[in-house]
Scaffold this motif. Structure first.
Motif, PDB file in Angstrom:
ATOM      1  N   GLY A  65    -108.098 -67.375  19.303  1.00 46.71           N
ATOM      2  CA  GLY A  65    -108.397 -66.177  20.078  1.00 46.71           C
ATOM      3  C   GLY A  65    -108.867 -64.997  19.263  1.00 46.71           C
ATOM      4  N   CYS A  66    -109.041 -63.896  19.959  1.00 47.80           N
ATOM      5  CA  CYS A  66    -109.452 -62.631  19.348  1.00 47.80           C
ATOM      6  C   CYS A  66    -108.461 -62.220  18.261  1.00 47.80           C
ATOM      7  CB  CYS A  66    -109.534 -61.555  20.425  1.00 47.80           C
ATOM      8  SG  CYS A  66    -109.678 -59.863  19.796  1.00 47.80           S
ATOM      9  N   THR A  67    -108.985 -61.760  17.138  1.00 50.30           N
ATOM     10  CA  THR A  67    -108.137 -61.392  16.006  1.00 50.30           C
ATOM     11  C   THR A  67    -107.165 -60.277  16.367  1.00 50.30           C
ATOM     12  OG1 THR A  67    -109.969 -61.987  14.530  1.00 50.30           O
ATOM     13  CG2 THR A  67    -108.147 -60.729  13.577  1.00 50.30           C
ATOM     14  N   GLU A  68    -107.649 -59.224  16.997  1.00 52.92           N
ATOM     15  CA  GLU A  68    -106.771 -58.113  17.351  1.00 52.92           C
ATOM     16  C   GLU A  68    -105.736 -58.523  18.385  1.00 52.92           C
ATOM     17  OE1 GLU A  68    -108.950 -53.927  16.615  1.00 52.92           O
ATOM     18  OE2 GLU A  68    -109.722 -55.022  18.349  1.00 52.92           O
ATOM     19  N   SER A 153    -117.644 -62.507  20.000  1.00 54.62           N
ATOM     20  CA  SER A 153    -118.623 -62.018  19.032  1.00 54.62           C
ATOM     21  C   SER A 153    -118.168 -60.681  18.435  1.00 54.62           C
ATOM     22  CB  SER A 153    -119.996 -61.864  19.702  1.00 54.62           C
ATOM     23  OG  SER A 153    -119.914 -60.977  20.809  1.00 54.62           O
ATOM     24  N   ASP A 154    -117.373 -59.930  19.178  1.00 48.75           N
ATOM     25  CA  ASP A 154    -116.836 -58.658  18.677  1.00 48.75           C
ATOM     26  C   ASP A 154    -115.940 -58.895  17.471  1.00 48.75           C
ATOM     27  OD1 ASP A 154    -116.612 -55.775  18.984  1.00 48.75           O
ATOM     28  OD2 ASP A 154    -114.533 -56.146  19.568  1.00 48.75           O
ATOM     29  N   CYS A 155    -115.272 -60.058  17.441  1.00 50.15           N
ATOM     30  CA  CYS A 155    -114.398 -60.401  16.315  1.00 50.15           C
ATOM     31  C   CYS A 155    -115.201 -60.801  15.081  1.00 50.15           C
ATOM     32  CB  CYS A 155    -113.473 -61.559  16.689  1.00 50.15           C
ATOM     33  SG  CYS A 155    -112.342 -61.201  18.046  1.00 50.15           S
ATOM     34  N   LEU A 156    -116.487 -61.144  15.286  1.00 49.86           N
ATOM     35  CA  LEU A 156    -117.322 -61.615  14.183  1.00 49.86           C
ATOM     36  C   LEU A 156    -118.191 -60.515  13.593  1.00 49.86           C
ATOM     37  CD1 LEU A 156    -118.489 -65.028  15.710  1.00 49.86           C
ATOM     38  CD2 LEU A 156    -116.413 -64.518  14.404  1.00 49.86           C
ATOM     39  N   GLY A 159    -116.772 -54.255  16.694  1.00 51.19           N
ATOM     40  CA  GLY A 159    -115.703 -53.329  16.349  1.00 51.19           C
ATOM     41  C   GLY A 159    -114.428 -54.019  15.906  1.00 51.19           C
ATOM     42  N   CYS A 160    -114.078 -55.130  16.552  1.00 50.22           N
ATOM     43  CA  CYS A 160    -112.872 -55.876  16.163  1.00 50.22           C
ATOM     44  C   CYS A 160    -112.989 -56.338  14.714  1.00 50.22           C
ATOM     45  CB  CYS A 160    -112.666 -57.063  17.099  1.00 50.22           C
ATOM     46  SG  CYS A 160    -111.289 -58.141  16.648  1.00 50.22           S
ATOM     47  N   ALA A 161    -114.169 -56.870  14.351  1.00 51.11           N
ATOM     48  CA  ALA A 161    -114.388 -57.331  12.982  1.00 51.11           C
ATOM     49  C   ALA A 161    -114.259 -56.183  11.982  1.00 51.11           C
ATOM     50  CB  ALA A 161    -115.763 -57.980  12.868  1.00 51.11           C
ATOM     51  N   SER A 165    -111.149 -56.112   9.374  1.00 50.78           N
ATOM     52  CA  SER A 165    -111.552 -56.204   7.969  1.00 50.78           C
ATOM     53  C   SER A 165    -111.026 -55.010   7.181  1.00 50.78           C
ATOM     54  CB  SER A 165    -113.076 -56.291   7.862  1.00 50.78           C
ATOM     55  OG  SER A 165    -113.554 -57.510   8.402  1.00 50.78           O
ATOM     56  N   ALA A 166    -111.079 -53.826   7.787  1.00 46.93           N
ATOM     57  CA  ALA A 166    -110.544 -52.635   7.126  1.00 46.93           C
ATOM     58  C   ALA A 166    -109.039 -52.767   6.919  1.00 46.93           C
ATOM     59  CB  ALA A 166    -110.855 -51.392   7.957  1.00 46.93           C
ATOM     60  N   LEU A 167    -108.349 -53.330   7.907  1.00 52.99           N
ATOM     61  CA  LEU A 167    -106.907 -53.531   7.783  1.00 52.99           C
ATOM     62  C   LEU A 167    -106.604 -54.553   6.697  1.00 52.99           C
ATOM     63  CD1 LEU A 167    -104.109 -52.864   8.948  1.00 52.99           C
ATOM     64  CD2 LEU A 167    -104.453 -54.689  10.634  1.00 52.99           C
ATOM     65  N   LEU A 168    -107.411 -55.615   6.649  1.00 54.07           N
ATOM     66  CA  LEU A 168    -107.216 -56.662   5.650  1.00 54.07           C
ATOM     67  C   LEU A 168    -107.413 -56.125   4.236  1.00 54.07           C
ATOM     68  CD1 LEU A 168    -106.659 -59.721   5.339  1.00 54.07           C
ATOM     69  CD2 LEU A 168    -109.134 -60.089   5.449  1.00 54.07           C
TER      70      LEU A 168
END
Length: 233
Positions: A65-68, A153-156, A159-161, A165-168
């Motif tokens: 599923g969606c990362t967030e 696609s938002d996860c890729l 905004g989700c990506a 990525s900033a959190l990671l």
């Protein structure tokens, strides 16, 4: 995936649960990798329980599923587990599960006693083979066609990506133990993406999907968690 015969041999007969409030060993919350569920970490959970660790499942039936969304679910699950255990727990994540766990530890260091990642792409979420990237893109197309529980696609690229990525990439909490286990024989994730500079980097000889059932990896993890348990107040 781990060969079926090897998986059955690794699972074996049931191992009794460990009471986290009575055990001297630090509890562990196990998070599965991409396109896998809690069932994939049964061999590792069994080994940890035999060593005196209480283990908890993530509640993820299929990590697709969606990362967030998954991160939010894991944060709520972590709160439940810490309440049940009565103390912070070690996060143990395989592949994408470890990537999610690093983000979770950044969000909630007060709930975490340490992090162990197994073959996790920590420096770039899509540092994988072309075949796996193609599978991810297929899931994103299915999401658009009415399968909202799949990665989007938002996860890729959206905004989700950007947010995840900033959190990671956020600085690691000072003093929080962090171990990244990787293999040059991985075959799925680019092993160089596992070399998070904030982590103690440990190389093993294992396939990507077989790492959680690998006996040498299990013994290594048990030894490191025992050391961590001895350091707990």
């Amino acid at each position: 995936m781990v060969g079926w015969l090897s998986y059955v041999q690794a699972v074996g007969p049931p191992v009794p649960a460990v009471d986290p409030r009575l055990s001297q060993q630090v509890p562990a919350l196990l998070v599965p990798g991409f396109l896998a569920g809690d069932w994939s970490l049964i061999p590792l959970a069994r080994h940890l329980r035999r060593s005196g660790h209480a283990t908890f499942t993530s509640g993820i039936a299929l990590n697709s599923g969606c990362t967030e969304m998954l991160l939010g679910l894991l944060e709520r699950r972590l709160e439940q587990v810490v309440q049940e255990a009565g103390r912070p727990v070690v996060l143990v994540g395989q592949s994408r599960g470890g990537t999610l766990c690093r983000m979770l530890a950044i969000r909630r260091p007060d709930q975490v006693a340490g992090l162990v990642t197994l073959a996790s792409p920590l420096l770039h979420q899509l540092a994988t083979t072309r075949d796996l990237v193609a599978q991810v893109n297929l899931l994103a197309r299915l999401n658009v066609r009415g399968w909202p529980w799949l990665v989007s696609s938002d996860c890729l690229t959206g905004g989700c990506a950007e947010r995840t990525s900033a959190l990671l990439e956020s600085p690691w909490p000072t003093g929080l133990p962090f171990i990244s286990v990787y293999s040059r024989q991985d075959g799925v994730v680019d092993w160089r993406a596992c070399l998070d500079p904030a982590a103690e980097q440990i190389e093993v000889r294992s396939t990507h999907n077989g790492m959680g059932a690998d006996r040498a990896v299990q013994r290594l993890l048990t030894a490191r968690l025992r050391t961590l348990s001895d350091q707990q107040p």
